[in-house]
Structure formats: structure tokens, C-alpha cells
Design a protein around this motif. Structure first.
Motif, PDB file in Angstrom:
ATOM      1  N   UNK A   1       0.827  -1.204   0.000  1.00 18.92           N
ATOM      2  CA  UNK A   1       0.000   0.000   0.000  1.00 18.92           C
ATOM      3  C   UNK A   1       0.859   1.250   0.000  1.00 18.92           C
ATOM      4  N   UNK A   2       0.216   2.370  -0.295  1.00 17.37           N
ATOM      5  CA  UNK A   2       0.785   3.697  -0.104  1.00 17.37           C
ATOM      6  C   UNK A   2       0.196   4.240   1.187  1.00 17.37           C
ATOM      7  N   UNK A   3       1.047   4.584   2.148  1.00 12.84           N
ATOM      8  CA  UNK A   3       0.570   5.112   3.424  1.00 12.84           C
ATOM      9  C   UNK A   3       0.563   6.629   3.409  1.00 12.84           C
ATOM     10  N   UNK A   4      -0.515   7.199   3.919  1.00 13.45           N
ATOM     11  CA  UNK A   4      -0.678   8.647   3.988  1.00 13.45           C
ATOM     12  C   UNK A   4      -0.905   9.039   5.439  1.00 13.45           C
ATOM     13  N   UNK A   5      -0.061   9.936   5.952  1.00 11.39           N
ATOM     14  CA  UNK A   5      -0.220  10.436   7.310  1.00 11.39           C
ATOM     15  C   UNK A   5      -0.469  11.927   7.308  1.00 11.39           C
ATOM     16  N   UNK A   6      -1.133  12.406   8.356  1.00 10.27           N
ATOM     17  CA  UNK A   6      -1.399  13.838   8.493  1.00 10.27           C
ATOM     18  C   UNK A   6      -1.025  14.276   9.900  1.00 10.27           C
ATOM     19  N   UNK A   7      -0.242  15.332   9.983  1.00 11.42           N
ATOM     20  CA  UNK A   7       0.142  15.899  11.268  1.00 11.42           C
ATOM     21  C   UNK A   7       0.894  14.857  12.105  1.00 11.42           C
ATOM     22  N   UNK A   8       0.466  14.597  13.337  1.00 13.70           N
ATOM     23  CA  UNK A   8       1.208  13.684  14.206  1.00 13.70           C
ATOM     24  C   UNK A   8       1.151  12.229  13.751  1.00 13.70           C
ATOM     25  N   UNK A   9       0.198  11.859  12.904  1.00 12.76           N
ATOM     26  CA  UNK A   9       0.178  10.474  12.421  1.00 12.76           C
ATOM     27  C   UNK A   9       1.291  10.208  11.408  1.00 12.76           C
ATOM     28  N   UNK A  10       1.974  11.268  10.944  1.00  9.22           N
ATOM     29  CA  UNK A  10       3.125  11.066  10.051  1.00  9.22           C
ATOM     30  C   UNK A  10       4.183  10.210  10.747  1.00  9.22           C
ATOM     31  N   UNK A  11       4.332  10.402  12.067  1.00 11.35           N
ATOM     32  CA  UNK A  11       5.288   9.593  12.812  1.00 11.35           C
ATOM     33  C   UNK A  11       4.957   8.111  12.721  1.00 11.35           C
ATOM     34  N   UNK A  12       3.666   7.812  12.794  1.00  9.31           N
ATOM     35  CA  UNK A  12       3.215   6.424  12.781  1.00  9.31           C
ATOM     36  C   UNK A  12       3.486   5.775  11.430  1.00  9.31           C
ATOM     37  N   UNK A  13       3.142   6.459  10.345  1.00 14.55           N
ATOM     38  CA  UNK A  13       3.316   5.843   9.026  1.00 14.55           C
ATOM     39  C   UNK A  13       4.790   5.708   8.668  1.00 14.55           C
ATOM     40  N   UNK A  14       5.627   6.637   9.133  1.00 13.19           N
ATOM     41  CA  UNK A  14       7.067   6.520   8.886  1.00 13.19           C
ATOM     42  C   UNK A  14       7.617   5.288   9.600  1.00 13.19           C
ATOM     43  N   UNK A  15       7.231   5.089  10.851  1.00 14.80           N
ATOM     44  CA  UNK A  15       7.687   3.912  11.581  1.00 14.80           C
ATOM     45  C   UNK A  15       7.189   2.628  10.908  1.00 14.80           C
ATOM     46  N   UNK A  16       5.976   2.645  10.378  1.00 12.74           N
ATOM     47  CA  UNK A  16       5.457   1.468   9.680  1.00 12.74           C
ATOM     48  C   UNK A  16       6.271   1.171   8.429  1.00 12.74           C
ATOM     49  N   UNK A  17       6.637   2.219   7.683  1.00 13.26           N
ATOM     50  CA  UNK A  17       7.419   2.025   6.468  1.00 13.26           C
ATOM     51  C   UNK A  17       8.816   1.504   6.778  1.00 13.26           C
ATOM     52  N   UNK A  18       9.410   1.994   7.864  1.00 12.16           N
ATOM     53  CA  UNK A  18      10.742   1.526   8.245  1.00 12.16           C
ATOM     54  C   UNK A  18      10.699   0.062   8.692  1.00 12.16           C
ATOM     55  N   UNK A  19       9.595  -0.327   9.334  1.00 13.81           N
ATOM     56  CA  UNK A  19       9.474  -1.680   9.853  1.00 13.81           C
ATOM     57  C   UNK A  19       9.109  -2.676   8.760  1.00 13.81           C
ATOM     58  N   UNK A  20       8.304  -2.269   7.791  1.00 11.16           N
ATOM     59  CA  UNK A  20       7.782  -3.211   6.799  1.00 11.16           C
ATOM     60  C   UNK A  20       7.971  -2.661   5.386  1.00 11.16           C
ATOM     61  N   UNK A  21       9.221  -2.591   4.913  1.00 12.71           N
ATOM     62  CA  UNK A  21       9.462  -2.027   3.574  1.00 12.71           C
ATOM     63  C   UNK A  21       8.779  -2.800   2.457  1.00 12.71           C
ATOM     64  N   UNK A  22       8.527  -4.090   2.671  1.00 11.95           N
ATOM     65  CA  UNK A  22       7.850  -4.860   1.634  1.00 11.95           C
ATOM     66  C   UNK A  22       6.363  -4.578   1.549  1.00 11.95           C
ATOM     67  N   UNK A  23       5.821  -3.951   2.586  1.00 11.70           N
ATOM     68  CA  UNK A  23       4.393  -3.647   2.620  1.00 11.70           C
ATOM     69  C   UNK A  23       4.121  -2.220   2.137  1.00 11.70           C
ATOM     70  N   UNK A  24       4.967  -1.276   2.509  1.00 15.89           N
ATOM     71  CA  UNK A  24       4.748   0.146   2.204  1.00 15.89           C
ATOM     72  C   UNK A  24       5.516   0.523   0.949  1.00 15.89           C
ATOM     73  N   UNK A  25       4.784   0.823  -0.118  1.00 15.84           N
ATOM     74  CA  UNK A  25       5.393   1.140  -1.402  1.00 15.84           C
ATOM     75  C   UNK A  25       5.775   2.603  -1.521  1.00 15.84           C
ATOM     76  N   UNK A  26       5.099   3.482  -0.788  1.00 13.69           N
ATOM     77  CA  UNK A  26       5.395   4.913  -0.823  1.00 13.69           C
ATOM     78  C   UNK A  26       4.743   5.557   0.385  1.00 13.69           C
ATOM     79  N   UNK A  27       5.266   6.718   0.763  1.00 16.53           N
ATOM     80  CA  UNK A  27       4.747   7.470   1.903  1.00 16.53           C
ATOM     81  C   UNK A  27       4.358   8.869   1.471  1.00 16.53           C
ATOM     82  N   UNK A  28       3.241   9.365   2.005  1.00 21.39           N
ATOM     83  CA  UNK A  28       2.823  10.756   1.838  1.00 21.39           C
ATOM     84  C   UNK A  28       2.651  11.341   3.235  1.00 21.39           C
TER      85      UNK A  28
END
Length: 247
Positions: free
Chosen positions: A82-109
Motif C-alpha cells: 500500500x501507499x501510506x498517507x499520514x497527516x500531522x502527528x500520524x506522520x510519525x506512525x506511518x514513517x515507523x510502519x514504512x521503516x518496519x515493513x518495507x515490503x508492505x509500504x510502497x510509498x509514503x505521503x
């Protein structure tokens, strides 16, 4: 699928084949992200404790733990990539998810990411929020009041406290997927030099400032936001994200 893991947008539908998954900002509901996801052709909003859901007492709300919850929800939805999209403080959450699961997160916004090192104290965050709020549109106030009341002030303070201690710029160094950092020109919570810094530390990052809006651009500028995200996903799919901030 390209080497970056992001398929090009289908022009007939104006949406990526890779599913979009958004996490609302602190204290906000899924409704705050639906306008931009609708303009991108659809997507899923995942709510988490403090980010669209109440926070039970003693429940850990640090971004790393929240990232685990997010990835569990993505798995439960049957989404492989998936492409993960975070807003405001949830950006921290999606960044940590992308770092933990690179095979799952194809791009970050990342839209209006918080915790600029110059404003990590409660007083400085509050001052930036006040300077930003005067530029927001009054029409969104009823929705925000309902959302904040549902989450509750204690839960919001606790969740923001955990986010405030997190170093998103450090976590981004370990993210291998393309990253877009977005902001409104009147967003004092997420100033331009901060978003540019985040784009530079990400191995495949870009940043852009919209022509109008403040911190709540998912609600107030959904057309411009969707256009910027769509252009980024096409660029990411073509392998043209260079790691330098965009103009």
C-alpha cells in the motif's frame, strides 16, 4: 509494478493501483481524509488510538507501537502492498510502519508533519498551533470540535506527548520507499524548511508547498492535495524521485 513498488496511476480512474491507506491526524476522524482520498479515486482510512479512536487508560501510544497496530490493520484488510498517507502527528506512525515493513509500504505521503525540533515543547507547539489556526477556514470548526471531543483532551495530550518525543527525521533515514512531504503555505506547525529537511533525510524524498491552505489541507484543499499526490505517485512509479526537495 516498478522497482519502487508503486504502480502508475490509471488515467481513466485517476487513482493508483496500489491501495491508498490513510491515518488521520491527532484527535481527528476518518472524515478529515475522505475528501482527498475520494479525489484520488478511493482509499481506506485506518483509525488508531488517539487518531480517530478513544485511548484506553494505560494503553501505549508511542509511534512505534502505533505502527505495529497500523500494520496489523493493513494485514486484516487483506492488503499486501500500500501507499501510506499520514497527516500531522500520524506522520510519525506511518514513517515507523514504512521503516518496519518495507515490503508492505510502497510509498509514503506526509502531510504537515509535526515535531520540528524547534517546537517540541508543549508551549511552542501550542504557539504554532495558534498562529496556524487563524488561517484555517471557519467551516471546518464543527467537525474538529466533534472529533476532539470524541477523543478527549487527556488522550490527545498523552498521544501528542508520545509523538513529541519521537524523532521522525531519524526514522526517515531507514525508509527505503519514495516519500512526499506536503504542507500548506500558512502552516506554522510544519514550516517549509522543516518539510524540506525531512525530504532531504529520506533516501528517496521530495517536498512541496501547496499554493494555499494551512495545516488542515486535507479538508480545505483536497483538489490541490490530490493533484500533488497523484503527480508524486506517477513520478515514483517511473523511478524519478531523486531525494531532493521539489520546488
Amino acid at each position: 509494478m516498478s522497482a519502487s513498488g508503486v504502480r502508475p496511476l490509471d488515467p481513466s480512474r485517476s487513482r493508483p493501483d496500489t491501495p491508498l491507506v490513510g491515518v488521520p491526524g491527532l484527535g481527528l476522524s476518518a472524515a478529515t481524509l475522505r475528501p482527498v482520498l475520494h479525489r484520488l479515486g478511493g482509499g481506506t482510512v485506518v483509525t488508531l488510538p488517539g487518531f480517530g479512536e478513544p485511548v484506553p487508560r494505560h494503553l501505549p501510544v508511542d509511534p512505534q507501537t502505533q505502527a505495529g497496530r497500523l500494520l496489523d490493520r493493513v494485514t486484516e484488510l487483506g492488503i499486501d502492498t500500500c501507499v501510506l498517507l499520514g497527516h500531522s502527528a500520524s506522520c510519525q506512525v506511518v514513517v515507523e510502519a514504512a521503516a518496519r515493513a518495507p515490503g508492505v509500504v510502497a510509498a509514503l505521503v506526509l502531510i504537515g508533519p509535526t515535531t520540528d525540533p524547534r517546537a517540541r515543547t508543549r508551549s511552542r507547539l501550542a504557539a504554532r498551533w495558534l498562529r496556524t489556526s487563524v488561517h484555517e477556514r471557519p467551516a471546518q470548526v464543527p467537525l474538529l470540535v466533534r472529533d476532539y471531543a470524541r477523543t478527549g483532551p487527556t488522550a490527545m495530550v498523552r498521544t501528542m506527548g508520545a509523538a513529541r518525543r519521537h524523532r521522525i527525521e531519524t526514522a526517515l533515514v531507514g525508509v527505503s520507499c519514495p516519500v512526499l512531504v506536503l504542507r500548506g503555505p500558512r502552516d506554522r506547525i510544519s514550516p517549509a524548511d522543516w518539510t524540506d529537511t525531512l525530504a532531504r533525510v529520506a533516501p528517496h524524498g521530495a517536498s512541496t508547498t501547496l499554493e494555499s491552505g494551512a495545516h488542515m489541507v486535507p479538508l480545505t484543499e483536497p483538489d490541490a492535495l490530490a493533484a500533488a499526490i497523484g503527480a508524486f505517485l506517477r513520478t515514483a512509479a517511473d523511478g524519478r524521485v531523486t531525494g531532493h526537495p521539489a520546488a
